[in-house]
Scaffold this motif. Sequence first.
Motif, mmCIF file in Angstrom:
data_model
loop_
_atom_site.group_PDB
_atom_site.id
_atom_site.type_symbol
_atom_site.label_atom_id
_atom_site.label_comp_id
_atom_site.label_asym_id
_atom_site.label_seq_id
_atom_site.Cartn_x
_atom_site.Cartn_y
_atom_site.Cartn_z
ATOM 1 N N TYR A 413 0.806 -1.217 0.000
ATOM 2 C CA TYR A 413 0.000 0.000 0.000
ATOM 3 C C TYR A 413 0.844 1.274 0.000
ATOM 4 O O TYR A 413 0.337 2.346 -0.254
ATOM 5 N N TRP A 435 -10.445 -4.056 3.195
ATOM 6 C CA TRP A 435 -10.525 -2.785 3.915
ATOM 7 C C TRP A 435 -11.436 -2.926 5.122
ATOM 8 O O TRP A 435 -12.519 -3.518 5.032
ATOM 9 N N LEU A 449 -11.903 5.311 0.682
ATOM 10 C CA LEU A 449 -11.905 4.535 -0.555
ATOM 11 C C LEU A 449 -12.469 5.283 -1.747
ATOM 12 O O LEU A 449 -12.144 4.955 -2.893
ATOM 13 N N PHE A 462 -5.569 4.836 -0.587
ATOM 14 C CA PHE A 462 -6.558 3.762 -0.552
ATOM 15 C C PHE A 462 -7.735 4.037 -1.483
ATOM 16 O O PHE A 462 -8.581 3.163 -1.658
#
Length: 542
Positions: A413, A435, A449, A462
Amino acid sequence: MAGWNAGVGAVVAPSARRGGALRLVASADVDSLDPARTYYVWSWLLQRAMHRTLTAFESSPTGTRTVPDLAEGPAEVSADGLTWTYRIRRGARFENGREIRAADVAHGIERVFARDALPGGPTYLLDVLDHGGYRGPYGGEPCRAIGRPDDHTLVFRLARPFADFDYLMAQPNTAPVPPESDSREDYWRHPVCSGPYRIAHYEPGGSLELVRNPAWRAETDPVRPALVDRMSVTFGVEVDEMDARLLAGEFHLDVEGRGIQHAARDAILADPGLRARCDNPATGFLQYVTVQTRVPPFDDLHARRAVFYAADKAALLEARGGVGVGGELATGLFPPHLPAHSAFDRYPSGPDLTGDLDAARAELAAAGLPGGFATAIATQPGKFELVARTLARSLGRVGIEAEVRVLDTASYYRTGLGHPGTVREEGLGLGVTDWGADYPTEYGFLAPLVDGRQIKPEGGNFNFAELDDPRVRELIDSARRTTDPEHRKALWRGVERTVMDRAVILPMAHDRTLHYRHPDLTNVYVHPAFGLYDVQAMGVAR
């Protein structure tokens, strides 16, 4: 022997016994030991042992609320909701013995704004605080949104009312950092700890050893029991080997919490003795596939929708761990414990859940790609890789050739799927990921998100799809302002439907994870705010 799922909603082997060593294992390294740069949930649980924060989740198997930690009591909130004042607890100290002051907490929080030097970690505060474009403490100026009228008072000024502010104060990036010890990019090498444990040794990719912080005092810490004398974490153990060594008793716990893999799962479930040492909680995590809008041909909505219809969800669920033990089918985004959860299904997969191939081919034709196309799927080792290969096979049925690329877990990430530059340069059109909410509300779950304002070009991103949709932003802002629960729920469902219509998040499962706990562990429970074991609360019987 406590029994199956005994650590969900209750404590296994309650004990006040102090002493001993907790032996932990993980397949990968932590993402960072710098509290401003960490975002892995299991890293947060280790941070919880090393660092104090203004508020914290209580040490409880039902602890979804925050309580004062370094703060001596709840915040004083102004009538307009724009000013939050915390009083700092007296007597709390860093590992070097110096008392923690308001300026240390302020400095730790100001580091969040230094995105060029310190990428990674949550960035809610950039949007929430009225900071006027502040870019971190290294230019010499304090943040105008954080007042420190004396050594034991902090005053936060918000850009708009934000009822979840206490949750933000429980995140690791609010841990105090002494300015004189701040080595900026190198602070991860030896962060100065304020919790009951300090770092005795850290070998990146190898191991981490935490020992008692001699300056910590239990009477100043209402959250952490600090039972064991030391915690050791061994990194880099292959997942099937890790399961074998756990069952052999070499380690007490998989701190990473990815859960037992397929090779050991069936043996455990068939053995009543082993099964009684396991928990299978609903973690609150969504297992999903992200579709990147900046990687052709996924800049075309119809190409994205073709993936959604072609996905064999029955096979994907089995690859993840099977229905029940591995989770439940997800057709929408919100997990079942949040009010906005619904049975919404924008892309039905047929009665057998194997996909709607005719609909997928129609979408390919609408995209001008009737013969399909080639792309790449980013993934990590273990269950993620099994899911990626299963997805590739299901997409191949309609002519979409997907190459599986297995990336490093520790940097997945930070510099892999979470770095927009890497995604575009490597053509990572799809990514297997999961997540869980940064804190248990709809905003804490979904905003990172899908809110375009939270895209992080420097890494640690993200919002993988780089979705920056005006309608989504409008709905999120309306949901943040409203105080009516039913209206807020309706607005978040509007966000969900808009995002699903854009076809950027393909939900697979509302996650369940099979965890194994060593029989010598005491005070064991799955923390509902994290979906993993609360390692800082554990003890050992011998």
